[in-house]
Design a protein around this motif. Structure first.
Motif, PDB file in Angstrom:
ATOM      1  N   ASP A 179      44.932  64.595 -55.254  1.00  0.00           N
ATOM      2  CA  ASP A 179      45.763  64.379 -54.070  1.00  0.00           C
ATOM      3  C   ASP A 179      44.973  63.703 -52.955  1.00  0.00           C
ATOM      4  N   LEU A 180      43.715  64.091 -52.802  1.00  0.00           N
ATOM      5  CA  LEU A 180      42.892  63.489 -51.750  1.00  0.00           C
ATOM      6  C   LEU A 180      42.518  62.047 -52.093  1.00  0.00           C
ATOM      7  N   VAL A 181      42.292  61.776 -53.384  1.00  0.00           N
ATOM      8  CA  VAL A 181      42.020  60.386 -53.796  1.00  0.00           C
ATOM      9  C   VAL A 181      43.223  59.508 -53.485  1.00  0.00           C
ATOM     10  N   LEU A 182      44.417  59.980 -53.810  1.00  0.00           N
ATOM     11  CA  LEU A 182      45.626  59.200 -53.551  1.00  0.00           C
ATOM     12  C   LEU A 182      45.878  59.055 -52.053  1.00  0.00           C
ATOM     13  N   ALA A 184      43.578  58.908 -49.739  1.00  0.00           N
ATOM     14  CA  ALA A 184      42.633  57.894 -49.271  1.00  0.00           C
ATOM     15  C   ALA A 184      43.099  56.492 -49.672  1.00  0.00           C
ATOM     16  N   THR A 185      43.646  56.355 -50.886  1.00  0.00           N
ATOM     17  CA  THR A 185      44.120  55.053 -51.349  1.00  0.00           C
ATOM     18  C   THR A 185      45.311  54.585 -50.511  1.00  0.00           C
ATOM     19  N   ARG A 186      46.234  55.504 -50.218  1.00  0.00           N
ATOM     20  CA  ARG A 186      47.413  55.147 -49.419  1.00  0.00           C
ATOM     21  C   ARG A 186      47.036  54.715 -48.011  1.00  0.00           C
ATOM     22  N   HIS A 187      45.889  55.146 -47.540  1.00  0.00           N
ATOM     23  CA  HIS A 187      45.433  54.753 -46.209  1.00  0.00           C
ATOM     24  C   HIS A 187      45.126  53.259 -46.145  1.00  0.00           C
ATOM     25  N   HIS A 188      44.875  52.639 -47.296  1.00  0.00           N
ATOM     26  CA  HIS A 188      44.471  51.233 -47.322  1.00  0.00           C
ATOM     27  C   HIS A 188      45.508  50.294 -47.925  1.00  0.00           C
ATOM     28  N   ALA A 225      36.775  51.735 -65.454  1.00  0.00           N
ATOM     29  CA  ALA A 225      36.537  50.622 -64.539  1.00  0.00           C
ATOM     30  C   ALA A 225      36.953  50.934 -63.111  1.00  0.00           C
ATOM     31  N   ILE A 226      37.911  51.841 -62.933  1.00  0.00           N
ATOM     32  CA  ILE A 226      38.442  52.142 -61.605  1.00  0.00           C
ATOM     33  C   ILE A 226      37.707  53.301 -60.937  1.00  0.00           C
ATOM     34  N   SER A 227      37.035  54.159 -61.726  1.00  0.00           N
ATOM     35  CA  SER A 227      36.418  55.370 -61.177  1.00  0.00           C
ATOM     36  C   SER A 227      35.388  55.111 -60.078  1.00  0.00           C
ATOM     37  N   PRO A 228      34.460  54.150 -60.232  1.00  0.00           N
ATOM     38  CA  PRO A 228      33.475  53.953 -59.164  1.00  0.00           C
ATOM     39  C   PRO A 228      34.108  53.614 -57.817  1.00  0.00           C
ATOM     40  N   LEU A 229      35.138  52.780 -57.823  1.00  0.00           N
ATOM     41  CA  LEU A 229      35.792  52.422 -56.571  1.00  0.00           C
ATOM     42  C   LEU A 229      36.511  53.620 -55.966  1.00  0.00           C
ATOM     43  N   LEU A 230      37.212  54.394 -56.792  1.00  0.00           N
ATOM     44  CA  LEU A 230      37.903  55.581 -56.291  1.00  0.00           C
ATOM     45  C   LEU A 230      36.910  56.617 -55.778  1.00  0.00           C
ATOM     46  N   ALA A 231      35.787  56.764 -56.470  1.00  0.00           N
ATOM     47  CA  ALA A 231      34.763  57.724 -56.028  1.00  0.00           C
ATOM     48  C   ALA A 231      34.174  57.313 -54.689  1.00  0.00           C
ATOM     49  N   ASN A 232      33.903  56.026 -54.518  1.00  0.00           N
ATOM     50  CA  ASN A 232      33.390  55.542 -53.239  1.00  0.00           C
ATOM     51  C   ASN A 232      34.405  55.758 -52.127  1.00  0.00           C
ATOM     52  N   LEU A 233      35.670  55.499 -52.416  1.00  0.00           N
ATOM     53  CA  LEU A 233      36.711  55.674 -51.420  1.00  0.00           C
ATOM     54  C   LEU A 233      36.824  57.141 -51.016  1.00  0.00           C
ATOM     55  N   PHE A 234      36.754  58.022 -52.007  1.00  0.00           N
ATOM     56  CA  PHE A 234      36.803  59.459 -51.726  1.00  0.00           C
ATOM     57  C   PHE A 234      35.632  59.873 -50.846  1.00  0.00           C
TER      58      PHE A 234
END
Length: 446
Positions: A179-182, A184-188, A225-234
Motif C-alpha cells: 500500500d505504501l509503495v502504491l 508513493a507511486t501515485r504521488h508521481h 526489472a521494476i523492483s529497484p525503482l520501486l524500492a528507491n521510491l519507497f
C-alpha cells in the motif's frame, strides 16, 4: 511453444532496429480500441535493455534467445496486452541464494523474459517522473550514479565526522508494504496503466522449486526489472525525505537499502538511531539490531578507545589503514575504504572454479581471454580506493598460472621456482596480456 511464450501476430510495426541500436521513441497514435496509449517503440527499447542485462529463464523456461526467435510476434503481444489493460504477470520463479558464512538465504525472484520486458516498459515511463525528486545522496540503481561515487562521498565525510551509524534493514525487499509503495507511486503519476501494472507485479506469486505457488502480501522480489525503482521510491519517502525534514544538518549516503549516517558525537548517533528505528517501524520496516552498529572513525587525529572501528558499505570495508601522503610521502593512519574481505573471498572462489592450473592444453592467451573480463570488472568496481588491497588479492591468480606452467612444461614439473620465474618473465615481456598484470599485480622474478 512453451507455456507463457508471448507469441502473436506479425506485421506489428516493430522496427528492424531491434537487432541494432535503439531509435528515438515515437508515440503511436491513439486507438479507440486501446484504453492505454503505450508506444510500440518503448517495448522494442525495453527488449534491448533486457537482452543487454541477460538473465536466466523464468517459470516458462524460455531463454532470451528463444524469445528472440519470434521477436516481432512476442513484442506485439506484450504491447497489445499492456495497451488493452489485459496484461497479467505470470508467477515469478523463486531462487534461494545462500548468504556468505551460512547466514541463511537471500530470496531472488526471476520473472519470465516477456515479463521482464513488460516491467522495463513501465520502469522506462516511471523513472523520468520520479528521478527529479530523489535525494542527491541516494546512489543505488539510478542513472548517472554509481557505488564508487557513494563510497567516495562516504570516505570524505568520514574524515569530517567522527561517528557513523552503519544501518541494516532486516529483509528490506521482502518486507516492502504494498500500500505504501502504491501511495508513493501515485504521488508521481496518475497514469492508470502504470498504477495497475505496478500493483499486479507486487502481488504476482512466487513459484517454488516444486511448482507450488507462494502468495505475496508484501515485498518486491530482487531480480525483477521494476523492483529497484520501486524500492528507491519507497525509501525516498521512508528515509531520505524524512531525514532531510527531521535532521537537515545530518549527512548520509544510501545505496538501495545500504545506509551510512554521519554524526558529530556518539550521543547524537544514539539519538538519531533511535529516531530512525521508530521511523522505519512506522513504515513497517525493522532495523536489524545484530548488524546495525555505531562506529568510531579512528585515524591519526582520533585515537580514542572506542569500538567498533570498521563498517561495510557498497562492497567496501571502511577502517583505519596506513597510507602515504602524496605531498611528502609521510605515512599516516587514515580511515579509508578498500574491497571487503567477503568480496575478496568471492573473487578467489570465482578464479578457483576456473581451474586454470589444470588447463595444460590451453595457452596463456586463451586463459587471459577468460580471466580478463572477470578481473576487469573487479578492478573497475573495487580498484578506485586503496588499490594495494585489491592488488594483493589479484596476485592469487598468479599462483594458478605458476601451477599451470608446472603442469604444461615437462622440464618444470616439480620445480615451482622455475615455473614462477617463467611466468614472471612473461609478465615482464607482455605486461598487458593479463589485466591484473597491467593493474600492478604482476609476479616478480626471484
Amino acid at each position: 511453444m512453451k507455456p507463457g511464450n508471448a507469441g502473436g501476430a506479425k506485421g506489428a510495426g516493430y522496427p528492424d532496429s531491434v537487432g541494432g541500436q535503439p531509435q528515438p521513441e515515437r508515440e503511436e497514435p491513439a486507438s479507440g480500441s486501446k484504453p492505454f496509449t503505450i508506444s510500440k517503440r518503448s517495448v522494442s527499447r525495453a527488449f534491448l535493455k533486457v537482452k543487454a542485462n541477460k538473465g536466466a529463464p523464468g517459470v516458462d523456461e524460455e531463454s532470451i534467445a528463444e524469445f528472440e526467435s519470434n521477436l516481432e510476434g512476442n513484442l506485439y503481444k506484450i504491447w497489445n496486452r499492456l495497451s488493452s489493460g489485459s496484461y497479467f504477470p505470470p508467477p515469478v520463479r523463486k531462487v534461494e541464494i545462500p548468504k556468505p558464512g551460512g547466514r541463511g538465504v537471500r530470496v531472488l525472484g526471476v520473472p519470465t523474459v516477456a515479463d521482464r520486458v513488460a516491467q522495463t516498459v513501465v520502469a522506462m515511463y516511471l523513472e523520468p517522473l520520479v528521478e527529479p525528486s530523489f535525494h542527491p545522496d541516494s546512489y543505488g540503481y539510478r542513472p548517472g550514479r554509481s557505488p564508487q561515487q557513494a563510497v567516495g562521498v562516504c570516505r570524505e565525510r568520514c574524515w569530517r565526522y567522527d561517528w557513523v551509524i552503519d544501518l541494516d534493514i532486516r529483509a528490506f525487499f521482502d518486507n516492502l508494504d504494498h500500500d505504501l509503495v502504491l501511495k508513493a507511486t501515485r504521488h508521481h503519476t496518475e497514469e492508470k496503466w502504470i498504477l495497475l501494472y505496478v500493483e499486479r507485479w507486487l502481488k504476482a506469486p512466487l513459484m517454488r522449486k516444486d511448482g507450488s505457488l507462494e502468495a505475496r502480501e508484501k515485498g518486491s522480489p530482487q531480480g525483477s526489472a521494476i523492483s529497484p525503482l520501486l524500492a528507491n521510491l519507497f525509501m525516498h519517502y521512508a528515509f531520505d525525505a524524512w531525514m532531510q525534514r527531521e535532521y537537515p544538518e545530518v549527512r548520509f549516503e544510501r545505496y538501495a537499502d545500504d545506509v551510512v549516517v554521519h554524526c558529530v558525537s556518539e550521543q547524537q548517533a544514539k539519538e538519531i538511531l533511535a529516531a530512525i528505528t521508530e521511523r522505519l517501524a512506522e513504515v513497517k520496516l525493522e532495523v536489524n539490531p545484530e548488524k546495525t552498529r555505531i562506529v568510531y572513525c579512528r585515524d591519526d587525529n582520533r585515537r580514542g578507545p572506542h569500538r567498533p572501528v570498521w563498517f561495510d558499505f557498497a562492497g567496501h570495508t571502511f577502517r583505519p589503514r596506513w597510507a602515504k601522503r602524496g605531498r611528502d610521502g609521510k605515512v599516516f593512519l587514515g580511515f579509508l575504504p578498500a574491497v571487503s574481505e567477503g568480496n575478496i573471498r568471492r573473487l578467489w572462489r570465482k578464479i578457483r572454479n576456473l581451474k586454470l592450473h589444470l588447463r595444460s592444453g590451453s595457452t596463456l592467451e586463451m586463459m587471459a581471454d577468460e580471466v580478463n573480463p572477470i578481473t576487469r570488472g573487479w578492478i573497475n568496481y573495487y580498484g578506485r580506493y586503496y588499490r594495494s588491497k585489491l592488488i594483493d588479492a589479484l596476485r592469487r591468480i598468479n599462483t594458478y598460472l605458476v601451477r599451470w606452467a608446472e603442469r604444461k612444461f615437462r622440464k618444470l614439473r616439480g620445480h615451482p621456482e622455475g615455473a614462477r620465474r617463467l611466468v614472471a618473465t612473461i609478465a615482464q615481456q607482455e605486461p598487458r596480456l593479463f589485466v591484473h598484470w597491467e593493474y600492478g599485480a604482476r609476479p616478480t622474478v626471484g
